[in-house]
Design an enzyme around this catalytic site. Structure first.
Site, PDB file in Angstrom:
ATOM      1  N   ARG A  64      23.964  32.834  35.324  1.00 10.29           N
ATOM      2  CA  ARG A  64      25.218  32.308  35.883  1.00 10.29           C
ATOM      3  C   ARG A  64      26.344  32.494  34.867  1.00 10.29           C
ATOM      4  O   ARG A  64      27.471  32.832  35.205  1.00 10.29           O
ATOM      5  CB  ARG A  64      25.096  30.830  36.270  1.00 10.29           C
ATOM      6  CG  ARG A  64      26.465  30.190  36.515  1.00 10.29           C
ATOM      7  CD  ARG A  64      26.443  28.910  37.335  1.00 10.29           C
ATOM      8  NE  ARG A  64      25.409  27.984  36.957  1.00 10.29           N
ATOM      9  CZ  ARG A  64      25.433  27.212  35.859  1.00 10.29           C
ATOM     10  NH1 ARG A  64      26.449  27.252  35.017  1.00 10.29           N
ATOM     11  NH2 ARG A  64      24.434  26.404  35.591  1.00 10.29           N
ATOM     12  N   TYR A 116      47.258  38.109  52.325  1.00  8.28           N
ATOM     13  CA  TYR A 116      45.967  38.134  53.021  1.00  8.28           C
ATOM     14  C   TYR A 116      45.685  36.744  53.620  1.00  8.28           C
ATOM     15  O   TYR A 116      45.891  35.728  52.949  1.00  8.28           O
ATOM     16  CB  TYR A 116      44.882  38.543  52.020  1.00  8.28           C
ATOM     17  CG  TYR A 116      43.498  38.564  52.579  1.00  8.28           C
ATOM     18  CD1 TYR A 116      43.089  39.572  53.445  1.00  8.28           C
ATOM     19  CD2 TYR A 116      42.585  37.572  52.248  1.00  8.28           C
ATOM     20  CE1 TYR A 116      41.805  39.589  53.965  1.00  8.28           C
ATOM     21  CE2 TYR A 116      41.293  37.579  52.760  1.00  8.28           C
ATOM     22  CZ  TYR A 116      40.909  38.595  53.619  1.00  8.28           C
ATOM     23  OH  TYR A 116      39.641  38.594  54.133  1.00  8.28           O
ATOM     24  N   ASP A 188      47.301  41.076  43.589  1.00 14.85           N
ATOM     25  CA  ASP A 188      46.128  41.447  44.374  1.00 14.85           C
ATOM     26  C   ASP A 188      46.214  42.962  44.598  1.00 14.85           C
ATOM     27  O   ASP A 188      47.051  43.439  45.358  1.00 14.85           O
ATOM     28  CB  ASP A 188      46.129  40.672  45.702  1.00 14.85           C
ATOM     29  CG  ASP A 188      44.857  40.885  46.515  1.00 14.85           C
ATOM     30  OD1 ASP A 188      44.249  41.972  46.386  1.00 14.85           O
ATOM     31  OD2 ASP A 188      44.485  39.996  47.295  1.00 14.85           O
ATOM     32  N   LYS A 213      36.190  46.156  49.133  1.00 21.46           N
ATOM     33  CA  LYS A 213      36.974  47.196  49.783  1.00 21.46           C
ATOM     34  C   LYS A 213      36.836  48.526  49.015  1.00 21.46           C
ATOM     35  O   LYS A 213      35.757  49.042  48.898  1.00 21.46           O
ATOM     36  CB  LYS A 213      38.423  46.742  49.923  1.00 21.46           C
ATOM     37  CG  LYS A 213      38.584  45.271  50.373  1.00 21.46           C
ATOM     38  CD  LYS A 213      38.131  45.022  51.810  1.00 21.46           C
ATOM     39  CE  LYS A 213      37.984  43.532  52.132  1.00 21.46           C
ATOM     40  NZ  LYS A 213      39.158  42.713  51.908  1.00 21.46           N
TER      41      LYS A 213
HETATM   42  C1  LIG Z   1      39.440  41.251  51.739  1.00 21.29           C
HETATM   43  C2  LIG Z   1      40.560  40.771  50.915  1.00 21.29           C
HETATM   44  C3  LIG Z   1      40.468  39.595  50.144  1.00 21.29           C
HETATM   45  C4  LIG Z   1      39.243  38.707  50.186  1.00 21.29           C
HETATM   46  O1  LIG Z   1      38.112  39.351  49.711  1.00 21.29           O
HETATM   47  P1  LIG Z   1      36.599  39.053  50.202  1.00 21.29           P
HETATM   48  O2  LIG Z   1      35.797  39.998  49.404  1.00 21.29           O
HETATM   49  O3  LIG Z   1      36.546  39.284  51.680  1.00 21.29           O
HETATM   50  O4  LIG Z   1      36.315  37.609  49.872  1.00 21.29           O
HETATM   51  C5  LIG Z   1      41.551  39.244  49.357  1.00 21.29           C
HETATM   52  N1  LIG Z   1      42.682  39.990  49.334  1.00 21.29           N
HETATM   53  C6  LIG Z   1      42.813  41.102  50.069  1.00 21.29           C
HETATM   54  C7  LIG Z   1      44.086  41.890  50.004  1.00 21.29           C
HETATM   55  C8  LIG Z   1      41.765  41.537  50.871  1.00 21.29           C
HETATM   56  O5  LIG Z   1      41.903  42.640  51.621  1.00 21.29           O
END
Ligand SMILES: *Cc1c(COP(=O)(O)O)cnc(C)c1O
Length: 406
Positions: A64, A116, A188, A213
């Site tokens: 962890r 998001y 982000d 992603k």
């Molecule tokens: C998908 C996404 C998130 C969240 O990520 P998860 O892996 O689904 O928890 C945050 N910011 C953006 C821009 C995203 O596309």
């Protein structure tokens, strides 16, 4: 300076050379195994590690807190983003949550109105529980700059390009302002990845990723990361990760490392394919508008040319004919799977009004520019001729549908 694409529609930004990104991504952890000399690094699934004597741990004691495979992914992502280090989390939202741990009661979080949806939900819920303030603002407006100077937020949150309309925010300008007023700037970078945008180089303090992603890129892992420039901030985030237990699993880290090796190669195909898709959609009779920052008419085009070295995999489009036209278009597509998420090797199509942004009420959707006819496409790395043919027949069918209805 900029080269026009062959179709004379989109414009390509300058791809920065010599950052070592490609080599670094491909060679992540290669030939580092000291036990057997394995070329691909082994995966360490162990939850715990032996102590040499009571009170004398080795480099690792408990997974962890830290794990060799996860550390390798952290080094890779920190290297790609030009950061000091990274904290690897079990999801993108866990990474976002870690960043909000920098907020105390009475602090202000300045966030984009079109961030998001999961971030919007987390910021609201946590602000009520913890007692910090959150303001959702349009960061392209001059009055927002004034608001930031007056209210002195603790965190300025940036997400660019935004979802689903690909609006662009000036990272350098906001990071500079954050520095002046003593705020932490967080970007982000999920929609572009370090292959196309380097927020820390533009002055930001933290980069957040949903590695689900583009970074993993194969739609088979949910994961996240926070990258920091300042070692003290990194330590605070790492402390919270261990305290809360939100670290990513070793197997997920292993798969994400595997995905990162092909990040640059995938990025180029995503982008080339997305260009052809933009070209296919632009000017068609059933297409009201194409949203893509490569288009000189896109409001964020100039800033995108300055801060991005590519466009990524997303294209959004407004179709004429509303919801029924959308159904006609989507139903016959062969190579675009109707699903949420983005950045994988496979092409996807999303209807934001009923899928990714369904939690927003109609007024909020309208304010964000999300109509019934809007579709977001995540362009994969399939043969582009197949994608184009598929879209052309779907456009034709939609045209026939609209014609019959008239
Ligand atoms: C998908 C996404 C998130 C969240 O990520 P998860 O892996 O689904 O928890 C945050 N910011 C953006 C821009 C995203 O596309």
């Amino acid at each position: 300076m900029s080269a026009r694409s062959s179709n004379g529609i989109g414009v390509k930004p300058i791809r920065r050379k010599g950052t070592g990104t490609i080599t670094r991504a491909v060679r992540t952890g290669i030939a580092t195994d000291t036990a057997y000399g394995s070329v691909v690094p082994p995966i360490y699934l162990s939850a715990n590690y032996a102590f040499a004597a009571p009170g004398v741990p080795g480099r690792y004691d408990y997974s962890r807190t830290a794990n060799p495979t996860r550390d390798q992914l952290a080094d890779a992502i920190a290297g790609l983003e030009h950061g000091t280090g990274a904290v690897i989390t079990a999801s993108g939202m866990a990474a976002v949550m870690l960043a909000t741990k920098l907020l105390s009661r009475g602090d202000l979080l300045l966030a984009p109105h079109d961030c998001y949806g999961g971030c919007h939900r987390l910021f609201l819920a946590e602000s009520e529980r913890v007692g910090f303030d959150v303001e959702f603002v349009d960061q392209r407006l001059p009055e927002t700059v004034q608001l930031a100077r007056e209210r002195r937020p603790r965190i300025i949150w940036i997400e660019t390009p935004s979802n689903p309309l690909l609006r662009v925010t000036d990272i350098e300008a906001w990071a500079k302002l954050a520095r002046e007023i003593g705020a932490v700037s967080v970007v982000d970078n999920t929609f572009l990845s370090p292959a196309n945008q380097l927020p820390l180089e533009l002055g930001a303090d933290l980069v957040v990723h949903s590695t689900t992603k583009l970074l993993n890129g194969h739609s088979d892992v949910v994961g996240g990361a926070v990258v920091a420039r300042d070692p003290a901030l990194l330590e605070t985030l790492g402390w919270w990760s261990n305290c809360l237990g939100v670290a990513g699993a070793p197997f997920d880290a292993y798969l994400t490392l595997r995905g990162i090796r092909t990040l640059e190669a995938r990025t180029r195909i995503h982008e080339a394919n997305a260009f052809r898709v933009v070209e296919t959609l632009c000017g068609h009779s059933v297409v009201e508008r194409v949203h893509h920052p490569s288009l000189p008419g896109h409001p964020g085009h100039e800033i995108a040319m300055k801060q991005q070295s590519g466009w990524g995999s997303l294209v959004s489009v407004d179709l004429e004919g509303g919801r029924q036209a959308v159904d006609a278009f989507v139903s016959g597509l062969r190579y675009f799977t109707l699903a949420e998420s983005l950045g994988g090797v496979e092409s996807l199509i999303t209807h934001p009004a009923t899928m990714t942004h369904a939690s927003m009420d109609e007024a909020a959707q309208r304010a964000a520019g999300i109509g019934e006819g809007l579709l977001r496409l995540s362009i994969g790395i399939e043969d582009v001729e197949d994608l184009v043919t598929d879209l052309e027949q779907a456009l034709k069918r939609t045209e026939e549908f609209i014609y019959q209805r008239l």
